[in-house]
Design an enzyme around this catalytic site. Structure first.
Site, mmCIF file in Angstrom:
data_model
loop_
_atom_site.group_PDB
_atom_site.id
_atom_site.type_symbol
_atom_site.label_atom_id
_atom_site.label_comp_id
_atom_site.label_asym_id
_atom_site.label_seq_id
_atom_site.Cartn_x
_atom_site.Cartn_y
_atom_site.Cartn_z
ATOM 1 N N ASP A 186 0.836 -1.214 -0.121
ATOM 2 C CA ASP A 186 -0.050 0.013 0.210
ATOM 3 C C ASP A 186 0.781 1.146 -0.135
ATOM 4 O O ASP A 186 2.110 1.106 0.121
ATOM 5 C CB ASP A 186 -0.956 0.034 1.322
ATOM 6 C CG ASP A 186 -1.643 1.178 1.371
ATOM 7 O OD1 ASP A 186 -2.433 1.527 0.270
ATOM 8 O OD2 ASP A 186 -1.796 1.773 2.344
ATOM 9 N N SER A 187 0.402 2.403 -0.049
ATOM 10 C CA SER A 187 1.228 3.637 -0.068
ATOM 11 C C SER A 187 1.377 3.996 1.400
ATOM 12 O O SER A 187 2.254 4.762 1.500
ATOM 13 C CB SER A 187 0.094 4.844 -0.528
ATOM 14 O OG SER A 187 -1.023 4.864 0.229
ATOM 15 N N CYS A 209 -4.284 -1.486 -1.984
ATOM 16 C CA CYS A 209 -4.284 -0.135 -2.056
ATOM 17 C C CYS A 209 -5.562 0.277 -3.136
ATOM 18 O O CYS A 209 -5.188 -0.427 -4.322
ATOM 19 C CB CYS A 209 -2.960 0.614 -2.699
ATOM 20 S SG CYS A 209 -2.891 2.093 -3.042
ATOM 21 N N GLU A 262 -2.907 8.750 8.333
ATOM 22 C CA GLU A 262 -1.296 8.598 8.593
ATOM 23 C C GLU A 262 -0.987 9.341 9.691
ATOM 24 O O GLU A 262 -0.200 8.985 10.536
ATOM 25 C CB GLU A 262 -0.787 9.082 7.374
ATOM 26 C CG GLU A 262 -1.001 8.254 5.996
ATOM 27 C CD GLU A 262 -0.192 7.014 5.995
ATOM 28 O OE1 GLU A 262 1.040 7.153 6.337
ATOM 29 O OE2 GLU A 262 -0.556 6.037 5.361
ATOM 30 N N CYS A 315 -10.919 3.162 -0.142
ATOM 31 C CA CYS A 315 -9.604 3.454 0.205
ATOM 32 C C CYS A 315 -9.300 2.433 1.403
ATOM 33 O O CYS A 315 -9.868 2.508 2.317
ATOM 34 C CB CYS A 315 -9.266 4.777 0.324
ATOM 35 S SG CYS A 315 -7.864 5.312 0.780
ATOM 36 N N HIS A 319 -7.249 3.074 3.744
ATOM 37 C CA HIS A 319 -7.135 3.614 4.963
ATOM 38 C C HIS A 319 -8.437 3.963 5.671
ATOM 39 O O HIS A 319 -8.427 4.218 7.011
ATOM 40 C CB HIS A 319 -6.400 5.243 4.581
ATOM 41 C CG HIS A 319 -5.009 5.289 4.241
ATOM 42 N ND1 HIS A 319 -4.403 4.597 3.054
ATOM 43 C CD2 HIS A 319 -4.244 5.500 5.139
ATOM 44 C CE1 HIS A 319 -3.235 4.944 3.273
ATOM 45 N NE2 HIS A 319 -2.889 5.611 4.417
HETATM 46 N N1 DGL Z 1 -4.797 3.245 0.745
HETATM 47 C C1 DGL Z 1 -4.788 3.817 -0.444
HETATM 48 C C2 DGL Z 1 -5.795 3.419 -1.256
HETATM 49 O O1 DGL Z 1 -6.708 2.254 -0.905
HETATM 50 C C3 DGL Z 1 -4.211 5.055 -1.047
HETATM 51 C C4 DGL Z 1 -4.240 6.352 -0.344
HETATM 52 C C5 DGL Z 1 -3.323 7.462 -0.896
HETATM 53 O O2 DGL Z 1 -2.124 6.946 -0.776
HETATM 54 O O3 DGL Z 1 -3.949 8.469 -1.206
HETATM 55 O O4 DGL Z 1 -6.210 4.117 -2.302
#
Ligand code: DGL
Length: 279
Positions: free
Chosen positions: A18-19, A81, A160, A192, A194
């Site tokens: 993931d990011s 991600c 984050e 997402c 997150h």
């Molecule tokens: N967690 C990621 C997603 O599912 C990316 C969030 C990001 O880096 O902008 O899209």
């Protein structure tokens, strides 16, 4: 007993990336559903967020991460991600000779099956929302489903930062989710990885009539099916394995470790920092 069989593909780990920390919501599910599987996780904490970047950049980052994960001899890859699943996975899938899955398809499928009113909301990064991939995948299951999307770019940095229960996050969420007020959706995809970390806040703001879909659960089930089909399940019970989970990041390893320990079912000991630009 298993020492000499180390090269067997089934004993190799699953690569997950993931990011940043968001993919840990998927790791948590993989740990629950396939407890014998070893995992190598990479969080691109130096380059987060991905959601505001172009397809070419996300593709380049994803390719670098996959090259790194392959140095760890992973047997399969989970793109944990949504942004990378939406923008990079279709290209990357064609380039790889090991199984790879993303989070979008499993999430779209469960949302299409969940909605009764045929009205689904999606929240995700700008890149995911602009790609319209969820809309296409949901309407591929049922073209009559109406899909309403809203990009929530501030959610990723707030998560984050660990501001999961902060009044600022609450205000931001109320403003974003206002989009759905008049829409009558009965299902909302947390598009997402997150966002499941803001699940209780989002759930409270949306109310009981809206079912939240977290694609992490379905992704872990899809992974389980995939490794069963490919005969790649690790036969060794977890209690007989050491060092099952490895965590790598591109920056701020200590901060990542602290965060991971607050959401995973067990405490990780080390997180290693690597220079992802070398891959
Ligand atoms: N967690 C990621 C997603 O599912 C990316 C969030 C990001 O880096 O902008 O899209």
């Amino acid at each position: 007993m298993y020492k000499n069989r180390k090269t067997e593909p089934a004993l190799a780990p699953i690569g997950v990336f993931d990011s940043g920390v968001g993919g840990l919501t998927v790791v948590r599910e993989i740990m629950r559903q396939t407890p014998s599987e070893r995992i190598v996780y990479f969080g691109d904490t130096a380059r987060v967020p991905y959601g505001s970047k172009s397809k070419n950049t996300i593709l380049r980052y994803s390719r670098q991460i996959i090259r790194f994960l392959r140095t760890q001899n992973v047997k399969a890859i989970v793109v944990a991600c949504n942004t990378a699943s939406a923008l990079a996975l279709p290209d990357i899938q064609k380039e790889l000779d090991i199984p790879i899955i993303g989070v979008v398809q499993p999430g779209a499928k469960v949302a299409a099956e969940t909605t009764r009113q045929k009205k689904v909301g999606i929240i995700g990064t700008e890149a995911t929302v602009n790609s319209a991939i969820y809309t296409h995948m949901i309407q591929a299951v049922d073209p009559d489903i109406q899909v309403i999307s809203r990009a929530c770019p501030l959610f990723t940095p707030l998560v984050e930062e660990g501001w999961l229960k902060d009044p600022v996050t609450e205000q931001v969420a109320a403003r974003y989710l206002d989009t759905f007020k008049e829409s009558d959706i009965d299902t909302l995809i947390l598009g997402c990885t997150h966002y499941p970390l803001l699940r209780s806040l989002i759930g409270r703001l949306m109310g009981n009539s809206v079912q939240l879909v977290n694609p992490a659960y379905e992704t872990a089930s899809a992974l389980k099916n995939l490794i069963e089909q490919e005969d790649l399940c690790n036969p060794i019970p977890p209690q007989l394995q050491n060092d099952m989970y490895q965590f790598y990041v591109s920056d701020a390893a200590d901060k990542f470790k602290q965060f991971a320990n607050s959401i995973l079912p067990y405490d990780i000991e080390t997180t290693k920092q690597i220079n992802i630009e070398e891959y």
